[in-house]
Motif scaffolding. Structure first.
Motif, PDB file in Angstrom:
ATOM      1  N   MET A 238       0.843  -1.199   0.000  1.00 52.28           N
ATOM      2  CA  MET A 238       0.000   0.000   0.000  1.00 52.28           C
ATOM      3  C   MET A 238       0.875   1.245   0.000  1.00 52.28           C
ATOM      4  O   MET A 238       1.916   1.264   0.648  1.00 52.28           O
ATOM      5  CB  MET A 238      -0.917  -0.026   1.204  1.00 52.28           C
ATOM      6  N   ILE A 239       0.411   2.245  -0.723  1.00 51.56           N
ATOM      7  CA  ILE A 239       1.260   3.428  -0.942  1.00 51.56           C
ATOM      8  C   ILE A 239       0.780   4.611  -0.098  1.00 51.56           C
ATOM      9  O   ILE A 239      -0.402   4.944  -0.077  1.00 51.56           O
ATOM     10  CB  ILE A 239       1.206   3.838  -2.428  1.00 51.56           C
ATOM     11  N   VAL A 240       1.731   5.254   0.597  1.00 54.07           N
ATOM     12  CA  VAL A 240       1.462   6.509   1.293  1.00 54.07           C
ATOM     13  C   VAL A 240       2.159   7.614   0.500  1.00 54.07           C
ATOM     14  O   VAL A 240       3.363   7.536   0.253  1.00 54.07           O
ATOM     15  CB  VAL A 240       2.027   6.485   2.735  1.00 54.07           C
ATOM     16  N   LEU A 241       1.392   8.610   0.102  1.00 54.96           N
ATOM     17  CA  LEU A 241       1.984   9.732  -0.639  1.00 54.96           C
ATOM     18  C   LEU A 241       2.575  10.739   0.344  1.00 54.96           C
ATOM     19  O   LEU A 241       1.868  11.270   1.206  1.00 54.96           O
ATOM     20  CB  LEU A 241       0.913  10.421  -1.498  1.00 54.96           C
ATOM     21  N   ALA A 242       3.891  11.010   0.200  1.00 57.35           N
ATOM     22  CA  ALA A 242       4.534  12.065   1.001  1.00 57.35           C
ATOM     23  C   ALA A 242       4.424  13.352   0.180  1.00 57.35           C
ATOM     24  O   ALA A 242       5.126  13.524  -0.818  1.00 57.35           O
ATOM     25  CB  ALA A 242       5.996  11.707   1.251  1.00 57.35           C
TER      26      ALA A 242
ATOM     27  N   TYR B 171      -4.814   5.664  -6.391  1.00 53.50           N
ATOM     28  CA  TYR B 171      -3.680   4.741  -6.313  1.00 53.50           C
ATOM     29  C   TYR B 171      -3.007   4.715  -4.944  1.00 53.50           C
ATOM     30  O   TYR B 171      -2.056   3.978  -4.743  1.00 53.50           O
ATOM     31  CB  TYR B 171      -2.632   5.101  -7.375  1.00 53.50           C
ATOM     32  N   ILE B 172      -3.467   5.545  -4.037  1.00 55.07           N
ATOM     33  CA  ILE B 172      -2.777   5.635  -2.742  1.00 55.07           C
ATOM     34  C   ILE B 172      -3.727   5.309  -1.587  1.00 55.07           C
ATOM     35  O   ILE B 172      -4.955   5.379  -1.742  1.00 55.07           O
ATOM     36  CB  ILE B 172      -2.148   7.040  -2.531  1.00 55.07           C
ATOM     37  N   SER B 173      -3.139   4.976  -0.431  1.00 52.31           N
ATOM     38  CA  SER B 173      -3.967   4.586   0.727  1.00 52.31           C
ATOM     39  C   SER B 173      -4.033   5.663   1.791  1.00 52.31           C
ATOM     40  O   SER B 173      -4.963   5.688   2.596  1.00 52.31           O
ATOM     41  CB  SER B 173      -3.389   3.345   1.393  1.00 52.31           C
TER      42      SER B 173
ATOM     43  N   GLU C 108       0.279   5.543 -10.756  1.00 49.21           N
ATOM     44  CA  GLU C 108      -0.341   4.355 -11.356  1.00 49.21           C
ATOM     45  C   GLU C 108       0.718   3.275 -11.598  1.00 49.21           C
ATOM     46  O   GLU C 108       0.492   2.095 -11.300  1.00 49.21           O
ATOM     47  CB  GLU C 108      -1.026   4.746 -12.675  1.00 49.21           C
ATOM     48  N   GLU C 109       1.868   3.691 -12.119  1.00 46.23           N
ATOM     49  CA  GLU C 109       2.942   2.717 -12.383  1.00 46.23           C
ATOM     50  C   GLU C 109       3.388   2.032 -11.096  1.00 46.23           C
ATOM     51  O   GLU C 109       3.543   0.821 -11.039  1.00 46.23           O
ATOM     52  CB  GLU C 109       4.150   3.426 -13.008  1.00 46.23           C
TER      53      GLU C 109
ATOM     54  N   ARG D  66       1.048  -3.902  -6.774  1.00 42.42           N
ATOM     55  CA  ARG D  66      -0.043  -4.866  -6.840  1.00 42.42           C
ATOM     56  C   ARG D  66       0.423  -6.165  -7.483  1.00 42.42           C
ATOM     57  O   ARG D  66       0.095  -7.246  -7.040  1.00 42.42           O
ATOM     58  CB  ARG D  66      -1.213  -4.272  -7.624  1.00 42.42           C
ATOM     59  N   ALA D  67       1.222  -6.029  -8.545  1.00 37.39           N
ATOM     60  CA  ALA D  67       1.725  -7.227  -9.233  1.00 37.39           C
ATOM     61  C   ALA D  67       2.544  -8.054  -8.254  1.00 37.39           C
ATOM     62  O   ALA D  67       2.445  -9.272  -8.209  1.00 37.39           O
ATOM     63  CB  ALA D  67       2.594  -6.817 -10.416  1.00 37.39           C
TER      64      ALA D  67
END
Ligand code: XMP
Length: 211
Positions: A1-5, A24-26, A199-200, A206-207
């Motif tokens: 899971m991605i956190v955007l800084a 795309y972020i959590s 997205e990338e 996810r992959a």
């Protein structure tokens, strides 16, 4: 899971990037640059625009009373989690935990972390296991340290790893080593097309997690 800084100064830019990459972020992490550039009100504004949980990365490191005074205002401003330093001792950390959820720094991602903080990481892990914060920060630049921290840390405490992308860390290696969340700043907000960059990264993560 991605956190955007989201380490930009400008309110408009922050809101635009957050909305662009939202799917795309959590979570969103705000740090001093954005708070100083746009004011503390940006926390609630981002939260309302995106519906995402907000982390205030203030790395609080003061005496219990001051930590409490600062944290009260930051939680009131809409933060769901505050990042705090553990090296100031249990009492300072607990003062914030009494008011809301925290993420405690166990080891930092930059080269200088080897000077002072890495040598005491075991003690910081011990404090984390005792007080059970929502999460801890571990260095995404050093997957072997993430693996070690995961092994030593009580189950259920989440691991957040900054240092992915601009500081050289790999998302896949950090996740493989046991990270629950990767924290990513410049690789997303500094990209020509932040949405595509997010997205990338999302697809890469996810992959890996489904594979
Ligand atoms: P970049 O642009 O390098 O941004 O992807 C990373 C974000 O995370 C913060 N950061 C850290 N926070 N412990 C922390 O608590 C760390 O070891 C650490 N390394 C980076 C950084 O301030 C920025 O917001």
């Amino acid at each position: 899971m991605i956190v955007l800084a989201l380490d930009v100064y400008e309110r408009e830019r922050a809101l635009r990037i957050a909305e662009d990459v939202r799917e795309y972020i959590s979570m969103i992490k705000v740090n001093w640059p954005l708070i100083l550039g746009s004011g503390i009100g940006i926390i609630r504004e981002l939260k309302e625009r995106t519906g995402l949980p907000m982390i205030a990365d203030l790395k609080l490191a003061d005496i219990p009373n001051t930590n409490r005074l600062v944290a009260k205002k930051v939680f009131e401003a809409g933060a769901d989690y505050i990042i705090v330093h553990g090296f100031v001792g249990r009492d300072s950390v607990r003062a914030i935990m009494e008011l809301g959820e925290i993420i405690m720094v166990v080891e930092m991602s930059h080269p200088g972390a080897e000077e002072f903080i890495q040598p005491v990481a075991d003690k910081l892990i011990e404090i984390a296991n005792e007080i059970e914060p929502f999460g801890v920060i571990a260095p995404g630049t050093r997957p072997e340290r993430v693996r070690y921290i995961r092994k030593m840390l009580k189950k259920g405490i989440k691991i957040f790893t900054p240092g992915i992308g601009a500081q050289g860390g790999s998302a896949r290696k950090a996740l493989e080593a046991g990270a629950d969340y990767i924290i990513v700043g410049r690789r997303i907000y500094g990209a020509e097309d932040p949405r595509r960059a997010a997205e990338e990264l999302y697809k890469e993560v996810r992959a890996w997690s489904s594979g």
